[in-house]
Design a protein around this motif. Structure first.
Motif, PDB file in Angstrom:
ATOM      1  N   SER A 135       5.699  -5.184  -4.881  1.00  0.00           N
ATOM      2  CA  SER A 135       7.015  -4.760  -5.519  1.00  0.00           C
ATOM      3  C   SER A 135       7.580  -3.420  -4.743  1.00  0.00           C
ATOM      4  N   VAL A 136       8.788  -3.167  -4.895  1.00  0.00           N
ATOM      5  CA  VAL A 136       9.409  -1.903  -4.135  1.00  0.00           C
ATOM      6  C   VAL A 136      10.284  -1.300  -5.174  1.00  0.00           C
ATOM      7  N   GLU A 137      10.092  -0.016  -5.343  1.00  0.00           N
ATOM      8  CA  GLU A 137      11.055   0.700  -6.250  1.00  0.00           C
ATOM      9  C   GLU A 137      11.914   1.698  -5.465  1.00  0.00           C
ATOM     10  N   GLN A 138      12.711   1.970  -5.576  1.00  0.00           N
ATOM     11  CA  GLN A 138      13.773   3.022  -4.731  1.00  0.00           C
ATOM     12  C   GLN A 138      14.406   4.101  -5.578  1.00  0.00           C
ATOM     13  N   SER A 139      14.312   5.303  -5.025  1.00  0.00           N
ATOM     14  CA  SER A 139      15.104   6.407  -5.674  1.00  0.00           C
ATOM     15  C   SER A 139      15.851   7.042  -4.711  1.00  0.00           C
ATOM     16  N   ALA A 140      16.681   7.996  -4.898  1.00  0.00           N
ATOM     17  CA  ALA A 140      17.326   8.804  -3.796  1.00  0.00           C
ATOM     18  C   ALA A 140      16.583   9.426  -2.688  1.00  0.00           C
ATOM     19  N   THR A 141      15.252   9.662  -3.107  1.00  0.00           N
ATOM     20  CA  THR A 141      14.647  10.343  -2.083  1.00  0.00           C
ATOM     21  C   THR A 141      13.432   9.787  -1.597  1.00  0.00           C
ATOM     22  N   GLN A 142      13.130   8.572  -2.377  1.00  0.00           N
ATOM     23  CA  GLN A 142      11.935   7.941  -1.938  1.00  0.00           C
ATOM     24  C   GLN A 142      11.712   6.400  -2.150  1.00  0.00           C
ATOM     25  N   ILE A 143      11.009   5.667  -1.292  1.00  0.00           N
ATOM     26  CA  ILE A 143      10.845   4.454  -1.753  1.00  0.00           C
ATOM     27  C   ILE A 143       9.375   4.088  -1.887  1.00  0.00           C
ATOM     28  N   THR A 144       8.907   3.421  -2.940  1.00  0.00           N
ATOM     29  CA  THR A 144       7.627   3.009  -3.307  1.00  0.00           C
ATOM     30  C   THR A 144       7.184   1.591  -3.064  1.00  0.00           C
ATOM     31  N   ILE A 145       6.168   1.208  -2.185  1.00  0.00           N
ATOM     32  CA  ILE A 145       5.829  -0.218  -2.072  1.00  0.00           C
ATOM     33  C   ILE A 145       4.431  -0.339  -2.682  1.00  0.00           C
ATOM     34  N   SER A 146       4.270  -1.215  -3.849  1.00  0.00           N
ATOM     35  CA  SER A 146       3.114  -1.186  -4.503  1.00  0.00           C
ATOM     36  C   SER A 146       2.587  -2.818  -4.271  1.00  0.00           C
ATOM     37  N   ALA A 147       1.222  -2.946  -3.988  1.00  0.00           N
ATOM     38  CA  ALA A 147       0.529  -4.256  -3.849  1.00  0.00           C
ATOM     39  C   ALA A 147      -0.886  -4.253  -4.127  1.00  0.00           C
ATOM     40  N   ASP A 148      -1.199  -4.868  -5.174  1.00  0.00           N
ATOM     41  CA  ASP A 148      -2.686  -4.723  -5.814  1.00  0.00           C
ATOM     42  C   ASP A 148      -2.969  -3.119  -6.010  1.00  0.00           C
ATOM     43  N   ASP A 149      -3.813  -2.427  -5.456  1.00  0.00           N
ATOM     44  CA  ASP A 149      -4.143  -1.090  -5.807  1.00  0.00           C
ATOM     45  C   ASP A 149      -3.646  -0.236  -4.432  1.00  0.00           C
ATOM     46  N   LEU A 150      -2.980  -0.803  -3.939  1.00  0.00           N
ATOM     47  CA  LEU A 150      -2.225  -0.032  -2.968  1.00  0.00           C
ATOM     48  C   LEU A 150      -0.694   0.544  -3.213  1.00  0.00           C
ATOM     49  N   VAL A 151      -0.733   1.860  -2.899  1.00  0.00           N
ATOM     50  CA  VAL A 151       0.698   2.198  -3.122  1.00  0.00           C
ATOM     51  C   VAL A 151       1.252   3.079  -1.931  1.00  0.00           C
ATOM     52  N   TRP A 152       2.328   2.838  -1.407  1.00  0.00           N
ATOM     53  CA  TRP A 152       2.825   3.414  -0.086  1.00  0.00           C
ATOM     54  C   TRP A 152       4.012   4.235  -0.697  1.00  0.00           C
ATOM     55  N   THR A 153       4.239   5.370  -0.132  1.00  0.00           N
ATOM     56  CA  THR A 153       5.232   6.102  -0.553  1.00  0.00           C
ATOM     57  C   THR A 153       6.165   6.467   0.754  1.00  0.00           C
ATOM     58  N   VAL A 154       7.382   6.029   0.931  1.00  0.00           N
ATOM     59  CA  VAL A 154       8.190   6.189   2.101  1.00  0.00           C
ATOM     60  C   VAL A 154       9.324   7.234   1.746  1.00  0.00           C
ATOM     61  N   PRO A 155       9.534   8.414   2.289  1.00  0.00           N
ATOM     62  CA  PRO A 155      10.516   9.190   2.072  1.00  0.00           C
ATOM     63  C   PRO A 155      11.999   8.684   2.813  1.00  0.00           C
ATOM     64  N   THR A 156      13.044   9.086   2.338  1.00  0.00           N
ATOM     65  CA  THR A 156      14.401   8.595   2.636  1.00  0.00           C
ATOM     66  C   THR A 156      14.646   9.334   3.905  1.00  0.00           C
ATOM     67  N   SER A 157      14.100  10.488   4.027  1.00  0.00           N
ATOM     68  CA  SER A 157      14.624  11.279   5.378  1.00  0.00           C
ATOM     69  C   SER A 157      13.510  12.471   5.643  1.00  0.00           C
ATOM     70  N   GLY A 158      13.410  13.003   6.679  1.00  0.00           N
ATOM     71  CA  GLY A 158      12.527  13.933   7.087  1.00  0.00           C
ATOM     72  C   GLY A 158      11.535  13.607   8.136  1.00  0.00           C
ATOM     73  N   ALA A 159      10.306  14.218   8.338  1.00  0.00           N
ATOM     74  CA  ALA A 159       9.552  13.850   9.440  1.00  0.00           C
ATOM     75  C   ALA A 159       8.694  12.640   9.211  1.00  0.00           C
ATOM     76  N   ALA A 160       8.457  12.648   8.006  1.00  0.00           N
ATOM     77  CA  ALA A 160       7.310  11.540   7.670  1.00  0.00           C
ATOM     78  C   ALA A 160       7.888  10.113   7.651  1.00  0.00           C
ATOM     79  N   LEU A 161       7.197   9.185   8.381  1.00  0.00           N
ATOM     80  CA  LEU A 161       7.653   7.725   7.841  1.00  0.00           C
ATOM     81  C   LEU A 161       7.033   7.172   6.733  1.00  0.00           C
ATOM     82  N   ILE A 162       5.900   7.652   6.692  1.00  0.00           N
ATOM     83  CA  ILE A 162       5.279   7.318   5.304  1.00  0.00           C
ATOM     84  C   ILE A 162       4.463   8.631   4.776  1.00  0.00           C
ATOM     85  N   LYS A 163       4.711   9.069   3.676  1.00  0.00           N
ATOM     86  CA  LYS A 163       4.435  10.352   3.056  1.00  0.00           C
ATOM     87  C   LYS A 163       3.174  10.148   2.683  1.00  0.00           C
ATOM     88  N   GLU A 164       2.618   9.263   2.030  1.00  0.00           N
ATOM     89  CA  GLU A 164       1.247   9.104   1.534  1.00  0.00           C
ATOM     90  C   GLU A 164       0.883   7.703   1.108  1.00  0.00           C
TER      91      GLU A 164
END
Length: 918
Positions: A129-158
């Motif tokens: 699943s994918v959830e979006q907000s103005a500042t970040q996008i969250t991708i969840s699959a099983d017990d893995l959660v990826w956080t992608v900011p919409t701007s800045g230095a990081a491609l994946i925040k955590e």
């Protein structure tokens, strides 16, 4: 139904007449590319490219073609199932009647068991699943959660695994150096840059596959002065059932070659290190299935024995048993065992890597081990989890490096260097001296001796690009050596489901080709040609290795011409060096894969597609949209032409893999005809000293050849029409076709003034000419694909005329044109045009003539023989084919493929008449 009988009414129909939200089989017969009726396909069983199921699978995407009229749908998501495995499907391309031509399918991670049979029906849910907000996008699959900011230095925040933050701040890095390497009397300075994401686009959002596209540039770090440079486009691919994210990293070189030298280009991430240092581990993939693995604080090999259970646990990457059970002398001495914080695997060439480690910055590196070719995967973490990062084509792209830094700290860093800081800085300057060949006369002299066309400023590297592929795992524990080895294999050789040649051919895609005949009952004549094609393909696979066609900018290309005296390809002789798609090498490899299904051919063709679409083509600057003719450097020849940027060389890979980056590259070319007036793409040999280029006869028009120029644009327009259904691109193709057919000498005019706004050619076309290059850059393949798709009878007549008469006896050609054009070059290549006319006009005598023309090639008369060269004559022993030529190999192979498909039924008669078989 013949192609000319395809009515304009049916041609103009679009998918609107069949706008269905589900896949509906067609009830009627299907029109194939050759104008003959073919039945619907009933079995779509996929196979693994390498012939067996992988031990580890992180998900993959593949394309499947369908016969015209068989399936209809305009839905964005399609209903297909693949046994009990989660799968996500969508349209990739359409036939003119709106039916599905290609579908794309994303298969979830976890190795599928049993038969990979693709069928219509409701798929198993994916759970991503994918959830979006103005500042970040969250991708969840099983017990893995990826956080992608919409701007800045990081491609994946955590990224968290089972709630534990395991990865932080995935970023891009670049090092700029103000010179190449320090000379004896000079110094160089380095400046660091970090990614700055300016936009994020969610291209897909599950339930099996999510795709995020991140665009940005590299910005100077801290207080350092420097402009943003090296624009990038990175795609992140997430699959349900996978523990990783696939990263496709593309950047455009936009520096000043005289001042800006890339000293390093990398992808880095932080890893949380919460375990005791004796429970922290580093892994590197070695040679083959080999693994190098050590703990940050090792307890094996000590003067005192801690106990076998402790040693076994550490070697396996598991947490040590309770220390209370450890030998007291070792318990007390643990604090004195060094903690190794930094580790590096450095692969500076395709032939060797070394591994070293140190305790901390400011201390000496200790050499550990080495080998020849590493697979390109590193891990850092502990019993509670960690991160693995891998780089595809690792040793092939050397110089490269894998780093772990700060493994003894709370946060470690893992870095994959796409270009290693240990190597001399990347040098993008011209190899020529300043002031060389300033005058036109000198440039002509240089061209005549080295075959490279040179003009000052036209050998610029600014605007070329490169794409790299990586895999990033977030793991719940340190992987065992076996698991890590399986992961490394997935980095080096990603598992791919593929359709068989027979299934691809049954859909009627990509024009005129047949699956290779490998049966024991094939005729001697067919065996002769099939064997010869295999010999030539195998030789090029050998040449890549024998002559080390590797490196960051070079891997994926082959050389143009051979020097049998030196037993070397002419790497240092101007236009005879890098091939840059000359005479459609890319197409030769792809059609060879289509008909054989060979994994080694696919991988060579894939590497070539990645190279030629990026490195040989400009993506920014004054030459944007144009490619560079073959030369000593990939950008060194001053002839910038659409024949190299040609989308025909990318589209087969695109449809087989649904690769978004290659889709971008083809889309970049859609309006490149509007820029033709900015670049004089003609070579100097077409002018005489002192003459200026002849201006177009009317404002807004540019001179364009039918094959090397217009034929290259057509490939991009066809692909866009197929992908989107937008009739604008079909109409532009038809405008060009019909206007060529309206010229007095039609295709034999060779070129004419062209209007980019309308797509039409103008002028009388009353001066006949033959250019052997016109038909060897994809226009034969494009015409074979297009004529069954569009209602262009004038062009069909013109093309059939050109195919019949290109190799015709001179008297026949004189009677047609009223002018003696001499003997055309590449007669064996032209034989496939003769074969095309013979097939469509049902002319057996013409078919036999096509084979006579094909047999005139030296390829069947001994030039394919190889010899072993060793001793002091060469640097290393090699198997040499003295008469090898990439031009000849590619075009002979393409002619063999098309002739077998079109007039194979007359081969035995022709071969016997020529004395090739009894």
């Amino acid at each position: 139904m013949t192609p000319s009988a395809f009515s304009r009414r049916s041609f103009l129909q679009t998918g609107a007449a069949a706008s269905l939200t589900s896949i509906v089989p067609a009830a009627n017969a299907i029109t194939a590319n050759r104008g003959t009726a073919i039945p619907p396909v009933t079995d779509t069983t996929m196979h693994w490219l390498d012939g067996k199921a992988p031990l580890r699978f992180e998900g993959a995407t593949f394309g499947v073609p369908w016969p015209r009229g068989q399936l209809r749908s305009t839905a964005k998501a399609l209903d297909f199932k693949l046994a009990k495995h989660p799968i996500q499907s969508w349209p990739l391309a359409f036939w003119p009647d709106g039916s599905l031509k290609w579908t794309a399918h994303a298969l979830a991670g976890g190795v599928p068991a049993g038969e990979l049979k693709l069928e219509q029906g409701k798929p198993v849910a994916g759970g991503l699943s994918v959830e979006q907000s103005a500042t970040q996008i969250t991708i969840s699959a099983d017990d893995l959660v990826w956080t992608v900011p919409t701007s800045g230095a990081a491609l994946i925040k955590e990224a968290t695994r089972a709630g534990r933050v395991t990865l932080k701040n995935l970023k891009l890095m670049a090092l700029r150096q103000d010179g190449t390497e320090p000379e004896l009397d000079g110094k160089t300075a380095r400046q660091s840059f970090t990614s700055r994401v300016t936009s994020v686009t969610v291209e897909q959002q599950g339930p099996v596959r999510a795709v995020l596209k991140l665009d940005g540039t590299h910005s100077a770090n801290g207080q350092e002065k420097g402009h943003d440079w090296l624009p990038f486009s990175v795609r992140l691919y997430f699959y349900a059932g996978a523990e990783s994210v696939r990263i496709v990293h593309s950047f455009v070189w936009d520096g000043d070659p005289a001042k800006d030298f890339i000293a390093g280009l990398g992808v880095t991430a932080q890893v949380t290190m919460s375990n005791a240092t004796h429970d922290r581990h580093v892994r590197f993939s070695g040679e083959g299935v080999g693994v190098w693995g050590e703990a940050v604080r090792p307890i094996t090999g000590l003067r005192r024995d801690p106990g076998q259970a402790y040693k076994d646990a550490q070697v396996a990457g598991k947490a040590l048993p309770a220390l209370s059970g450890m030998a007291k002398t070792v318990q007390d001495g643990l604090k004195w065992i060094p903690e190794w914080g930094d580790f590096s695997l450095s692969q500076l060439s395709a032939d060797g890597f070394t591994i070293a480690k140190r305790t901390a910055p400011g201390h000496a590196w200790i050499a550990s081990n080495g080998g020849s070719r590493a697979k390109g995967l590193v891990f850092a973490g502990g019993a509670s989890g960690g991160v693995a990062l891998g780089l595809k084509d690792f040793w092939q792209r050397a110089p490269v490096r894998l780093d772990v830094r700060g493994a003894a700290n709370d946060l470690a860093e893992v870095t994959a260097w796409l270009y290693s800081p240990s190597a001399p800085a990347m040098d993008m300057r011209s190899y020529r001296s300043a002031g060389e060949m300033d005058t036109f006369a000198e440039q002509i002299e240089g061209l005549n001796i080295t075959y490279e066309d040179y003009e000052p400023g036209w050998d610029s590297s600014v605007g070329v690009a490169r794409t790299s592929e990586l895999q990033l795992w977030v793991l719940a524990a340190t992987p065992s050596h076996q698991v890590f080895s399986d992961m490394a294999e997935q980095v080096a050789n990603p598992a791919r489901p593929v359709a068989t040649p027979q299934r691809l051919h049954a859909a009627g895609v990509f024009g005129d080709w047949d699956p290779a005949d490998t049966s024991t009952t094939r005729t001697p004549a067919r065996q002769l040609i099939e064997d010869r094609m295999t010999v030539q393909l195998d030789q090029y696979l050998k040449e890549v290795e024998q002559h080390r066609w590797y490196g960051f900018w070079n891997y994926g290309d082959v050389m143009h011409a051979y020097d049998a005296d030196r037993h070397m390809w002419r790497y240092d002789i101007g236009g005879y060096a890098w091939d840059n798609s000359e005479l459609s090498t890319d197409l030769w490899l792809w059609y060879s894969y289509l008909r054989t299904g060979r994994a080694d051919i696919f991988k060579l063709a894939e590497a070539m597609t990645r190279h030629t679409g990026e490195v040989d083509v400009y993506h920014a600057g004054p030459f944007k949209g144009f490619g560079t003719r073959h030369g000593l450097q990939h950008w060194s020849d001053s002839s910038k032409q659409p024949r190299v940027s040609n989308a025909a060389y990318r589209r087969i890979y695109y449809y087989l893999t649904a690769d978004e980056r290659v889709g971008d590259l083809m889309r970049e070319l859609l309006d490149s005809d509007a820029d033709l007036h900015k670049v004089d793409i003609s070579r100097k040999l077409t002018q005489k000293p002192g003459e200026e280029a002849v201006p177009p006869p009317m404002p807004g028009l540019v001179g364009a050849s039918f094959g090397t120029t217009w034929g290259s644009w057509v490939a991009a327009w066809l692909t866009e029409w197929e992908r989107t259904g937008d009739l604008k691109w079909r109409d532009k193709i038809v405008a060009g076709m019909q206007s060529i057919g309206a010229l007095k000498h039609r295709w034999f005019a060779s070129a004419a003034p062209y209007d980019p706004k309308t797509g039409k050619f103008a002028g009388p076309g009353d001066k006949p000419a033959i250019s052997h290059l016109n038909a060897v850059f994809g226009v034969i393949e494009m015409s074979s694909e297009l004529l069954p798709l569009v209602d262009a009878p004038a062009y069909r007549r013109a093309w059939l005329e050109y195919c019949r008469y290109y190799n015709a006896p001179r008297q026949e050609l004189f009677e047609l044109l009223g002018k003696d054009l001499g003997k055309p070059n590449l007669a064996d290549t032209g034989s496939r045009m003769t074969a095309y006319a013979a097939f469509h006009e049902r002319d057996r005598a013409l078919a036999l003539r096509a084979w006579r023309e094909f047999f005139s090639s030296s390829a069947l008369k001994g030039d394919g023989k190889t010899r072993h060269i060793g001793g002091v004559a060469v640097m290393r022993p090699l198997i040499e084919q003295p008469g090898i030529s990439t031009n000849a190999s590619a075009q002979w192979g393409l002619a063999a493929i098309q002739n077998l498909a079109l007039v194979g039924d007359s081969l035995d008669e022709a071969a016997k008449a020529a004395g090739l078989v009894e």
